[in-house]
Design an enzyme around this catalytic site. Structure first.
Site, short mmCIF file in Angstrom:
data_model
loop_
_atom_site.label_atom_id
_atom_site.label_comp_id
_atom_site.label_asym_id
_atom_site.label_seq_id
_atom_site.Cartn_x
_atom_site.Cartn_y
_atom_site.Cartn_z
N SER A 1 0.82 -1.22 0.00
CA SER A 1 0.00 0.00 0.00
C SER A 1 0.86 1.27 0.00
O SER A 1 1.73 1.44 0.85
CB SER A 1 -0.90 0.02 1.24
N GLU B 1 -10.50 -8.73 0.94
CA GLU B 1 -11.26 -8.27 -0.22
C GLU B 1 -12.29 -9.30 -0.67
O GLU B 1 -13.07 -9.03 -1.59
CB GLU B 1 -10.30 -7.94 -1.37
N ALA C 1 2.99 -2.04 3.78
CA ALA C 1 2.75 -0.99 4.76
C ALA C 1 2.22 -1.67 6.01
O ALA C 1 1.32 -2.50 5.93
CB ALA C 1 1.75 0.03 4.22
N ASN D 1 2.24 3.71 10.30
CA ASN D 1 1.48 4.24 11.43
C ASN D 1 1.82 3.36 12.64
O ASN D 1 2.31 2.25 12.49
CB ASN D 1 -0.02 4.18 11.17
N HIS E 1 -6.64 5.03 6.44
CA HIS E 1 -5.86 4.58 5.29
C HIS E 1 -5.13 5.75 4.65
O HIS E 1 -4.04 5.59 4.07
CB HIS E 1 -6.78 3.90 4.27
#
Length: 280
Positions: free
Chosen positions: A34, A90, A117, A239, A251
């Site tokens: 990501s 997903e 990420a 993060n 996000h």
């Protein structure tokens, strides 16, 4: 789960579809997580194949994941890049999630370089750090090896004693040192997502020895080891995980941090890929 013959038939079919577009044979497969897809812009591109151009191939639906294979040379090295991956959350089954890895092996790749990420668990980490993945915990997601084993791909009971190749990891550390990058090291834990972790879950992950947490990567690494590839990986700590700060995670925060460290990330990945190719 698909029967083994059907699973192999589908993977072989996707390889054949790509071969109609390009005969490029990559040495290294690189998965971009990501917000990290901009590295594909550095490639001397020979061919691009969008996932949605392949019949019944899993397609990325998450912002920050372009959803295509990029074939070309990065630092002079022959690579196939997954510019965007697919995730279990997903709605794909676990065989579909790792199918792109099997396809890249079918195209000739012998090394898998994983990136993602992730949320920082280790209190010594900060958003924007890069972490060399030294090991992983995948017990919270389905194994991609459940179902009939395709003996041609690998043994029924593969060892996971050393998932992340020590020599490849050493080369990544050397590259970081040469570029003045403070590369952290740690254990990565995969969850299903898509929700971020609760404070209690973060405490649990810390107690299990996890340094970073995310929603991908571990199942891909298992698949690659099963198929005989050498594996290495780097996490971008975009993060700090839930409960380590009072601020809610978004996000957008993930993408903003990935953009901020993009130049450092590009130097580390490109430089280490060149070193890996020279030793393989």
């Amino acid at each position: 789960m698909l029967p083994k013959d059907k699973l192999k038939e589908i993977v072989d079919y996707h390889v054949q579809q790509i071969r109609r577009v390009t005969d490029f044979v990559p040495d290294i497969a690189l998965v971009l997580g990501s917000g990290l897809g901009a590295l594909a812009d550095e490639v001397d591109t020979e061919a691009v194949v969008n996932y949605n151009e392949l019949h019944r191939f899993p397609v990325s639906t998450v912002p920050g994941h372009e959803g295509r294979f990029v074939f070309g040379r990065l630092g002079g090295v022959k690579v196939v890049i997954m510019q965007g991956r697919v995730h279990y959350y997903e709605g794909y089954n676990i065989q579909e999630v790792v199918m792109p890895i099997r396809v890249m092996v079918g195209l000739g790749a012998r090394v898998l370089y994983l990136t993602n990420a992730s949320g920082g668990i280790n209190p010594e980490f900060s958003a924007g750090d890069l972490m060399l993945i030294t090991d992983q915990i995948a017990m919270f997601v389905p194994s991609p090896l459940v179902g009939e084993n395709v003996d041609e791909w690998g043994t029924r009971f593969p060892s996971m004693n050393q998932i992340y190749d020590e020599n490849l990891s050493r080369l990544i550390e050397q590259t970081a040192s040469e570029n003045g990058i403070d590369l952290k090291k740690g254990v990565y834990l995969q969850t299903t997502g898509p929700q971020y972790e609760s404070p209690a879950e973060v405490q649990m992950i810390r107690s299990l020895g996890g340094d970073a947490v995310g929603m991908s990567t571990a199942v891909e690494a298992i698949t690659a080891v099963h198929m005989g590839l050498k594996v290495c990986g780097v996490s971008c700590i975009t993060n700090m995980a839930g409960g380590t700060t009072a601020q809610a995670i978004t996000h957008d925060e993930v993408k903003e941090t990935a953009d901020r460290v993009a130049d450092m990330f590009k130097k580390l990945i490109t430089g280490s890929i060149v070193k890996i190719a020279n030793e393989e």
